[in-house]
Scaffold this active site. Structure first.
Site, PDB file in Angstrom:
ATOM      1  N   SER A 190       0.780  -1.250  -0.128  1.00 25.58           N
ATOM      2  CA  SER A 190       0.007  -0.411  -0.193  1.00 25.58           C
ATOM      3  C   SER A 190       0.873   1.506   0.062  1.00 25.58           C
ATOM      4  O   SER A 190       0.467   2.057  -0.049  1.00 25.58           O
ATOM      5  CB  SER A 190      -0.878   0.121   1.305  1.00 25.58           C
ATOM      6  OG  SER A 190      -0.294   0.122   2.856  1.00 25.58           O
ATOM      7  N   HIS A 218      -5.750  -4.021  -2.597  1.00 24.69           N
ATOM      8  CA  HIS A 218      -4.926  -2.959  -3.911  1.00 24.69           C
ATOM      9  C   HIS A 218      -5.150  -3.964  -4.962  1.00 24.69           C
ATOM     10  O   HIS A 218      -3.958  -3.069  -5.966  1.00 24.69           O
ATOM     11  CB  HIS A 218      -4.151  -2.291  -2.902  1.00 24.69           C
ATOM     12  CG  HIS A 218      -4.046  -1.533  -2.218  1.00 24.69           C
ATOM     13  ND1 HIS A 218      -4.116  -0.043  -2.177  1.00 24.69           N
ATOM     14  CD2 HIS A 218      -3.281  -1.690  -0.641  1.00 24.69           C
ATOM     15  CE1 HIS A 218      -4.346   0.562  -0.692  1.00 24.69           C
ATOM     16  NE2 HIS A 218      -3.841   0.281  -0.380  1.00 24.69           N
ATOM     17  N   LYS A 249     -12.428  -0.154  -0.980  1.00 22.59           N
ATOM     18  CA  LYS A 249     -11.168   1.176  -2.268  1.00 22.59           C
ATOM     19  C   LYS A 249     -11.695   0.547  -3.519  1.00 22.59           C
ATOM     20  O   LYS A 249     -12.404   1.398  -3.826  1.00 22.59           O
ATOM     21  CB  LYS A 249      -9.683   0.677  -1.979  1.00 22.59           C
ATOM     22  CG  LYS A 249      -9.286   0.437  -0.369  1.00 22.59           C
ATOM     23  CD  LYS A 249      -7.878   0.658  -0.611  1.00 22.59           C
ATOM     24  CE  LYS A 249      -7.876   0.609   1.370  1.00 22.59           C
ATOM     25  NZ  LYS A 249      -7.461   1.193   2.023  1.00 22.59           N
TER      26      LYS A 249
HETATM   27  C1  LIG Z   1      -3.571  -3.496   2.167  1.00 25.45           C
HETATM   28  C2  LIG Z   1      -4.327  -3.181   3.387  1.00 25.45           C
HETATM   29  N1  LIG Z   1      -5.110  -3.530   4.277  1.00 25.45           N
HETATM   30  C3  LIG Z   1      -5.716  -3.441   4.607  1.00 25.45           C
HETATM   31  C4  LIG Z   1      -6.578  -2.013   5.040  1.00 25.45           C
HETATM   32  C5  LIG Z   1      -7.927  -1.493   5.833  1.00 25.45           C
HETATM   33  O1  LIG Z   1      -9.004  -1.570   5.156  1.00 25.45           O
HETATM   34  P1  LIG Z   1     -10.555  -0.644   5.547  1.00 25.45           P
HETATM   35  O2  LIG Z   1      -9.913   1.265   5.096  1.00 25.45           O
HETATM   36  O3  LIG Z   1     -11.034  -1.086   4.234  1.00 25.45           O
HETATM   37  O4  LIG Z   1     -10.794  -0.946   7.558  1.00 25.45           O
HETATM   38  C6  LIG Z   1      -5.900  -0.734   4.171  1.00 25.45           C
HETATM   39  C7  LIG Z   1      -6.677   0.582   3.744  1.00 25.45           C
HETATM   40  O5  LIG Z   1      -6.028   1.141   4.320  1.00 25.45           O
HETATM   41  C8  LIG Z   1      -5.420  -1.425   3.388  1.00 25.45           C
HETATM   42  O6  LIG Z   1      -4.714  -0.709   2.472  1.00 25.45           O
END
Ligand SMILES: Cc1ncc(COP(=O)(O)O)c(C=O)c1O
Length: 402
Positions: A190, A218, A249
């Site tokens: 990310s 992602h 997302k």
């Molecule tokens: C790789 C990754 N996993 C999990 C999350 C968490 O997801 P959520 O925003 O749905 O809580 C994010 C979000 O920022 C992320 O980038």
């Protein structure tokens, strides 16, 4: 007695307060900027000014899609706005089971379970599956929710160097053969935008009898010709034990999920605390997510457009002289150096109507502060050119490029 405290907590709060005051005084504070309106073509209205949006995870430009909005509205008419409780009591609606079937089909899995956020999904699933005496192996730059889930589990926590398969193998080899093991990684990282070496991770997980969990926050809507994610991208079929994803997302909703074998999903449904002790997804969000997976499959042109835009954006920034690290996807780090430079880059760009945001330490290592720019299928190529002109000018002004 003097009630004024002078302990570590007080000092921590004071240090942050001082830092924020300094940033605000210098017009370098970009936290939680309110977006007044979201407009066609990846544009947003901020402080009354229209800006090109280069910080969104709406990779396929599905926010505001008429089919998705309509599905959400119908769900409100049918079920109202809340679930009034946890799934096991009054909270399971037909739209929840429909959504889970849709996700299972989309991810070529036997079943799926949903939670109210991606963060919560990682926390609860990791800590339900493994515990004291087990081993978990996590990429060094995995998302914070994975790290928190590993810590919460109480399992032996081993971190392998980023995407370094030799290091992962060394750690797996050193773990006692009889213990339960879980290997876990982001599909697309990310902060850096690069992709995990899935074929090798799968091979090592099999070799050492480890469970494999991949976070597809992602990669859904981003990787693979049909946008179904990392297995499709590598042409590997159903090789991941726990396919985790978020609904916040590419999917314009909120929530998280696991797609897996039937028995694994059933185990989580009966054992994971965030499922048993927390309210279900609101109907509108479940319906919006459900429709979004269908739209992705019905409109493959969006993925082609995202790929073309990504290529243009990364190629253009590189040819200007920026270091975009190892990204191959729509997350494009634009390396700035120290935190202050990343803040200044952000200010320059936003003053010229390009909405980007900085990522600074401790989210990334010191000295690797950056703009974390994103590009989506909703951008027009001419707009991307303009954004790159702005970023290029800012980079020259701050001495990041020549
Ligand atoms: C790789 C990754 N996993 C999990 C999350 C968490 O997801 P959520 O925003 O749905 O809580 C994010 C979000 O920022 C992320 O980038």
């Amino acid at each position: 007695m003097d009630l004024k405290k002078d302990d570590a907590v007080t000092r921590r709060i004071q240090a942050l307060t001082d830092r924020l005051s300094m940033l605000k005084e210098n017009d370098l504070y970009f936290y939680n900027q309110p977006i007044e309106e979201i407009r066609e073509g990846a544009k947003v209205l901020v402080h009354g000014r229209e800006m090109g949006m280069y910080a969104s995870y709406s990779y396929l430009g599905l926010v505001g899609h008429p089919r998705i909005n309509e599905a959400a509205k119908k769900a409100v008419d049918k079920f109202g706005t809340g679930t009034n409780g946890v799934r096991t009591l009054a909270g399971t609606l037909t739209i929840h089971t429909e959504l889970e079937e849709t996700i299972a089909n989309f991810k070529h899995a036997e079943a799926a379970i949903t939670y109210t956020s991606g963060y919560v999904t990682n926390l609860t699933v990791i800590s339900t599956l493994i515990g004291r005496g087990d081993y978990v192996f996590s990429d060094k730059i995995n998302h914070a929710s994975i790290v928190d889930g590993c810590l919460m589990s109480g399992a032996e926590f081993r971190r392998f160097r980023h995407n370094d398969m030799e290091h992962l193998e060394g750690l797996l080899k050193n773990a006692p053969p009889e213990v339960s093991k879980l290997v876990i990684a982001d599909s697309v990282f990310s902060m850096d935008g690069d992709i995990i070496d899935l074929p090798k991770v799968v091979e090592l997980s099999k070799k050492y009898g480890a469970w494999l969990m991949i976070d597809e926050a992602h990669s859904v809507g981003v990787l693979g010709k049909k946008g179904t994610g990392i297995e499709e991208y590598f042409g590997l079929g159903d090789v991941i034990d726990l396919k985790m994803g978020t609904l916040s997302k590419t999917i314009p909703s909120v929530g998280g999920y696991i797609a897996a074998k039937k028995d694994v999903v059933s185990f989580l449904r009966h054992s994971s605390r965030a499922y048993i002790f927390s309210a279900a997804l609101p109907p509108a969000q479940a319906a919006a997510a459900n429709e979004s997976f269908k739209v992705i499959l019905d409109e493959p042109w969006r993925i082609e457009r995202l790929n073309a835009n990504t290529k243009q954006f990364i190629g253009g920034l590189k040819s200007l002289g920026f270091d975009t690290m190892l990204t191959e996807t729509a997350i494009v780090p634009v390396l700035c150096g120290d935190d202050e430079r990343a803040f200044r880059m952000t200010r320059e760009c936003q003053h010229n109507d390009v909405f980007v945001l900085p990522v600074v330490s401790p989210a990334v290592p010191e000295g690797l502060a950056r703009l974390r720019a994103t590009v989506t299928a909703a951008h027009d190529p001419s707009e991307i050119e303009r954004a790159m002109d702005v970023i290029g000018e800012a980079g020259k002004k701050l001495g990041i490029i020549k």
